[in-house]
Scaffold this motif. Structure first.
Motif, PDB file in Angstrom:
ATOM      1  N   PHE A   1       0.831  -1.203   0.000  1.00 34.29           N
ATOM      2  CA  PHE A   1       0.000   0.000   0.000  1.00 34.29           C
ATOM      3  C   PHE A   1       0.870   1.259   0.000  1.00 34.29           C
ATOM      4  O   PHE A   1       0.628   2.193  -0.770  1.00 34.29           O
ATOM      5  CB  PHE A   1      -0.930  -0.015   1.209  1.00 34.29           C
ATOM      6  CG  PHE A   1      -1.705   1.256   1.398  1.00 34.29           C
ATOM      7  CD1 PHE A   1      -2.732   1.593   0.533  1.00 34.29           C
ATOM      8  CD2 PHE A   1      -1.415   2.113   2.448  1.00 34.29           C
ATOM      9  CE1 PHE A   1      -3.457   2.765   0.704  1.00 34.29           C
ATOM     10  CE2 PHE A   1      -2.133   3.285   2.631  1.00 34.29           C
ATOM     11  CZ  PHE A   1      -3.161   3.611   1.751  1.00 34.29           C
ATOM     12  N   VAL A   2       1.887   1.290   0.836  1.00 37.83           N
ATOM     13  CA  VAL A   2       2.769   2.458   0.908  1.00 37.83           C
ATOM     14  C   VAL A   2       3.470   2.655  -0.437  1.00 37.83           C
ATOM     15  O   VAL A   2       3.563   3.783  -0.936  1.00 37.83           O
ATOM     16  CB  VAL A   2       3.789   2.315   2.058  1.00 37.83           C
ATOM     17  CG1 VAL A   2       4.823   3.427   2.015  1.00 37.83           C
ATOM     18  CG2 VAL A   2       3.064   2.316   3.406  1.00 37.83           C
ATOM     19  N   GLU A   3       3.943   1.587  -1.043  1.00 36.56           N
ATOM     20  CA  GLU A   3       4.584   1.705  -2.361  1.00 36.56           C
ATOM     21  C   GLU A   3       3.607   2.270  -3.396  1.00 36.56           C
ATOM     22  O   GLU A   3       3.990   3.090  -4.235  1.00 36.56           O
ATOM     23  CB  GLU A   3       5.129   0.351  -2.827  1.00 36.56           C
ATOM     24  CG  GLU A   3       6.405  -0.055  -2.121  1.00 36.56           C
ATOM     25  CD  GLU A   3       7.562   0.909  -2.356  1.00 36.56           C
ATOM     26  OE1 GLU A   3       7.670   1.503  -3.448  1.00 36.56           O
ATOM     27  OE2 GLU A   3       8.362   1.087  -1.418  1.00 36.56           O
ATOM     28  N   ALA A   4       2.342   1.878  -3.327  1.00 34.46           N
ATOM     29  CA  ALA A   4       1.343   2.407  -4.259  1.00 34.46           C
ATOM     30  C   ALA A   4       1.083   3.889  -4.021  1.00 34.46           C
ATOM     31  O   ALA A   4       0.802   4.633  -4.968  1.00 34.46           O
ATOM     32  CB  ALA A   4       0.040   1.608  -4.122  1.00 34.46           C
ATOM     33  N   MET A   5       1.198   4.339  -2.772  1.00 37.88           N
ATOM     34  CA  MET A   5       0.977   5.762  -2.486  1.00 37.88           C
ATOM     35  C   MET A   5       1.986   6.646  -3.204  1.00 37.88           C
ATOM     36  O   MET A   5       1.663   7.775  -3.586  1.00 37.88           O
ATOM     37  CB  MET A   5       1.002   6.024  -0.980  1.00 37.88           C
ATOM     38  CG  MET A   5      -0.264   5.564  -0.292  1.00 37.88           C
ATOM     39  SD  MET A   5      -0.455   6.218   1.380  1.00 37.88           S
ATOM     40  CE  MET A   5       0.833   5.371   2.240  1.00 37.88           C
ATOM     41  N   TRP A   6       3.206   6.145  -3.383  1.00 39.83           N
ATOM     42  CA  TRP A   6       4.220   6.951  -4.087  1.00 39.83           C
ATOM     43  C   TRP A   6       3.782   7.285  -5.512  1.00 39.83           C
ATOM     44  O   TRP A   6       4.220   8.282  -6.077  1.00 39.83           O
ATOM     45  CB  TRP A   6       5.563   6.223  -4.107  1.00 39.83           C
ATOM     46  CG  TRP A   6       6.254   6.275  -2.784  1.00 39.83           C
ATOM     47  CD1 TRP A   6       6.375   5.264  -1.885  1.00 39.83           C
ATOM     48  CD2 TRP A   6       6.909   7.411  -2.212  1.00 39.83           C
ATOM     49  NE1 TRP A   6       7.062   5.711  -0.780  1.00 39.83           N
ATOM     50  CE2 TRP A   6       7.399   7.016  -0.947  1.00 39.83           C
ATOM     51  CE3 TRP A   6       7.120   8.721  -2.633  1.00 39.83           C
ATOM     52  CZ2 TRP A   6       8.098   7.879  -0.118  1.00 39.83           C
ATOM     53  CZ3 TRP A   6       7.813   9.583  -1.803  1.00 39.83           C
ATOM     54  CH2 TRP A   6       8.298   9.159  -0.563  1.00 39.83           C
TER      55      TRP A   6
END
Length: 117
Positions: free
Chosen positions: A86-91
């Motif tokens: 999820f955090v990687e997708a936020m980038w």
């Protein structure tokens, strides 16, 4: 990103170093909270902080510039327990123009830190 890019490089050594720190802060927040890029007014540098469980634990006087939501309700339905994904997708969805505007506004304020006479 101009001034923001320069500040990221000065504060973290590189964009990759900054990205790694914010990713880790958001992904390792225990329980619920946020990973935060903030301007620390005493040094004038950018810092990465963890804010958790609705606490007022943002650094003294720091000004949030970019916040990654790490609360379970933000990612669980789509990512289950894969918070790092999820955090990687936020980038991929960061609005860098808005972040740069926030940085410019924070650095232009003369009243960010109140000093005793």
């Amino acid at each position: 990103m101009g001034d923001l890019a320069d500040a990221i490089t000065e504060s973290f050594g590189s964009f990759a170093g900054f990205k790694a720190q914010l990713t880790k802060a958001a992904a390792t927040t225990q329980g619920s909270g946020w990973g935060v890029l903030a301007l620390e007014p005493l040094s004038g540098r950018l810092v990465v902080e963890q804010v958790y469980d609705h606490q007022g634990n943002v650094g003294q006087g720091s000004v949030p510039i970019l916040v990654f939501d790490a609360w379970e309700h933000a990612f669980y339905l789509q990512y289950k327990n894969q918070k790092v994904d999820f955090v990687e997708a936020m980038w991929q969805v960061v609005n860098w123009q808005d972040v740069a505007r926030r940085y410019a506004a924070a650095t232009s304020r003369a009243d960010v830190l109140l000093l005793a006479p």
